[in-house]
Design a protein around this motif. Structure first.
Motif, short mmCIF file in Angstrom:
data_model
loop_
_atom_site.label_atom_id
_atom_site.label_comp_id
_atom_site.label_asym_id
_atom_site.label_seq_id
_atom_site.Cartn_x
_atom_site.Cartn_y
_atom_site.Cartn_z
N HIS A 4 1.13 -1.46 0.27
CA HIS A 4 0.59 -0.53 0.40
C HIS A 4 0.65 0.93 -0.04
O HIS A 4 2.34 1.17 0.69
CB HIS A 4 -1.31 0.39 0.92
CG HIS A 4 -1.90 -1.50 1.36
ND1 HIS A 4 -3.31 -1.11 0.99
CD2 HIS A 4 -1.21 -2.67 2.13
CE1 HIS A 4 -3.61 -2.60 1.60
NE2 HIS A 4 -2.55 -3.22 2.03
N SER B 173 2.18 4.36 1.54
CA SER B 173 1.86 4.52 3.25
C SER B 173 2.64 5.36 2.97
O SER B 173 4.19 6.41 2.28
CB SER B 173 2.54 3.90 3.99
OG SER B 173 3.88 2.97 3.52
N LYS C 48 3.44 0.35 6.52
CA LYS C 48 2.60 0.78 6.99
C LYS C 48 1.64 -0.23 7.94
O LYS C 48 2.11 -1.32 8.77
CB LYS C 48 0.97 0.99 5.77
CG LYS C 48 0.41 -1.28 6.28
CD LYS C 48 -1.45 -1.53 5.54
CE LYS C 48 -1.00 -2.34 5.37
NZ LYS C 48 -2.64 -2.47 5.75
N ASN C 49 1.15 0.78 8.79
CA ASN C 49 0.23 0.17 10.63
C ASN C 49 1.58 0.49 11.16
O ASN C 49 1.54 -0.44 11.91
CB ASN C 49 0.12 -0.02 10.57
CG ASN C 49 -1.84 -0.02 9.75
OD1 ASN C 49 -1.58 0.83 8.95
ND2 ASN C 49 -2.55 -1.19 9.60
N ARG D 179 3.70 5.54 10.83
CA ARG D 179 3.31 5.03 9.27
C ARG D 179 1.87 4.84 8.85
O ARG D 179 1.82 3.58 8.71
CB ARG D 179 4.63 4.54 9.39
CG ARG D 179 5.01 4.10 6.97
CD ARG D 179 5.58 3.62 6.78
NE ARG D 179 6.18 3.66 5.53
CZ ARG D 179 7.17 4.64 4.95
NH1 ARG D 179 6.69 5.86 5.31
NH2 ARG D 179 7.27 4.50 2.86
N LEU D 180 1.03 5.37 8.35
CA LEU D 180 -0.35 4.50 7.52
C LEU D 180 -0.45 4.88 6.11
O LEU D 180 0.61 5.36 5.84
CB LEU D 180 -0.70 5.08 8.84
CG LEU D 180 -1.41 5.46 10.09
CD1 LEU D 180 -2.42 6.65 10.33
CD2 LEU D 180 -1.68 3.99 10.56
N THR D 181 -1.43 4.05 6.05
CA THR D 181 -1.44 4.10 4.22
C THR D 181 -2.37 5.57 4.13
O THR D 181 -2.30 6.29 5.31
CB THR D 181 -2.79 3.86 3.65
OG1 THR D 181 -4.27 3.86 4.36
CG2 THR D 181 -2.50 2.11 4.32
#
Length: 437
Positions: A207, A209, A389-390, A408-410
């Motif tokens: 994804h 991110s 991510k996440n 860190r996320l999408t």
């Protein structure tokens, strides 16, 4: 907006140990936990306001002396089973940076900052030759940043801190009492298994991110802890820790962002929390022990549970259960307490019906105090981008009272996350380093 930064390499050499490694120490066996770690690097950046090339000579000389004690760090990893202690040395790079330090620290961008590291730490192939890579970066203003990448195959964050403390004490010449004597006893507690090939990589959907940095000052942390305590009916969270409180808040706000983008109100979620096991296993492991002494636990929520005190309670329950299991029998007799959460996490990573997050805390390692090479503590210490991510990384601020969080996320979840009013009531988004404690 962050100023563009260009890096020019001006020197590159291998720093060998000041004394050759004895013949009987030429083969260093990895422990079982070392074997289970993917072939990545632990990145760290240390920023100092002033520098000169004399300090570079001081760094290299003291590094050579330190590598005599930490002799596997000057070797080469072989077959995911051992390190060949061949005294090839650590890779040491000197680089000139095109901009002023203030231009990048007023609004830090970790995508830019990772250029100050000696290798692409996300690529296990790039740094396969050396266990340790160092880059001394000189800014136009005279400031310096030291970028360090140490192989995760032989080190966790505690090991990296132990190494930096010894290196810095050697450089500053403050006396042998401050020099840590490393203990290479991991394999005796977690014996080598027949794993000649690295554990297979898990195929995870990619994804787009993005990483953002949030700063929680001590007064805000105290207010958040008070909120948790006042709303909790459980004695287990009467005194929540800073890490528990902030991990729960970030978890809650990340869940809300994910659910908002999915257009749903409920969804199972889990948080994977790393744990330094040195003081938690039977028998306890000395802090000077080198290797991966990291365990983990997984906290879960029901599909609807997002109350902050409830999430803190889940985290507290997870660490208490982990500690109970870890002290049940000697680690050498039963390592399942370490391995089972890792295996469970791999399963959760492959699922599409659960929001899965991972949190690592570097708090309490006192890197600022450890990294005084004779010219004062660093003005800022940070890690690099979380790689997936996440992911969340927690680090102390310089004053030791606040915490910086790299999240860190999408891209889609981050757009919602950074606007969460509950989060912003306690956190400052990417505060200038010159305004951080």
């Amino acid at each position: 907006m962050t100023t563009a930064m260009e890096i020019g390499i001006i020197a590159r050499q291998n720093i060998k140990p000041s004394s050759p490694t004895p013949t009987h120490l030429k083969t260093f066996k990895l422990s079982l936990l070392d074997q289970m770690v993917p072939p990545t690097y632990i990145p760290l950046l240390l920023f100092y306001p002033t520098s000169d090339h004399h300090r570079a000579r001081q760094l290299k000389k003291s590094l050579s002396e330190t590598l005599t004690r930490f002799y596997p760090f000057a070797g080469t990893i072989k077959d995911n089973a051992f390190i060949e202690c061949n005294d090839n040395g650590a890779c040491f790079i000197e680089a000139q940076v095109s901009c002023l330090l203030s231009h990048i620290l007023n609004e830090p961008d970790h995508e830019v900052l990772k250029q100050l590291l000696p290798i692409n730490f996300e690529s296990p192939e790039e740094g396969r030759g050396c266990v340790l890579h160092v880059q001394a970066n000189y800014f136009k203003c005279g400031a310096m940043a030291i970028g360090i990448c140490l192989s995760h195959k032989i080190a966790d964050a505690a090991t990296l801190t132990t190494f930096i403390k010894t290196w810095a004490a050697t450089a500053s010449g403050i006396g042998d009492e401050s020099v840590v004597v490393p203990l290479f006893n991991a394999v005796s507690m977690m014996p080598l298994k027949d794993i000649s090939i690295a554990p297979p990589a898990v195929e995870i959907k990619q994804h787009k991110s993005v990483t953002k940095r949030f700063v929680f000052h001590s007064s805000k942390i105290a207010a958040l802890k008070a909120k948790v305590t006042n709303n909790s009916v459980s004695a287990e969270v009467e005194h929540p820790t800073k890490v528990e409180t902030l991990a729960a808040l970030i978890w809650k706000c990340a869940m809300k962002a994910s659910r908002a983008n999915l257009g749903i109100s409920t969804r199972p979620s889990a948080l994977y929390q790393n744990v330094n096991i040195r003081s938690r296993v039977l028998p306890p492991v000395p802090n000077e022990s080198i290797g991966n002494f990291v365990g983990s636990f997984i906290a879960r929520t029901s599909e609807a549970e997002t109350e902050l005190h409830g999430l803190v309670a889940e985290l507290r329950k997870g660490i208490l259960q982990f500690c109970k299991n870890a002290k049940r029998v000697p680690l050498i007799e039963d390592i399942s307490v370490i391995l089972k959460p890792q295996i469970e996490a791999i399963g959760l990573l492959c699922r599409d019906d659960v929001d899965f997050y991972a949190c690592t805390s570097w708090c309490r390692f006192q890197v600022y105090e450890a990294a005084d090479f004779g010219w004062g503590k660093p003005m800022w210490v940070t890690s690099a981008n979380p790689t997936c991510k996440n992911m969340v990384i927690l680090l102390d601020t310089k004053d030791g009272d606040g915490i910086e969080c790299l999240v860190r996320l999408t891209e889609e979840d981050m757009k919602v996350f950074v606007c969460d009013q509950e989060l912003l009531a306690y956190a400052s988004l990417n505060t200038s380093i010159f305004k951080t404690g």
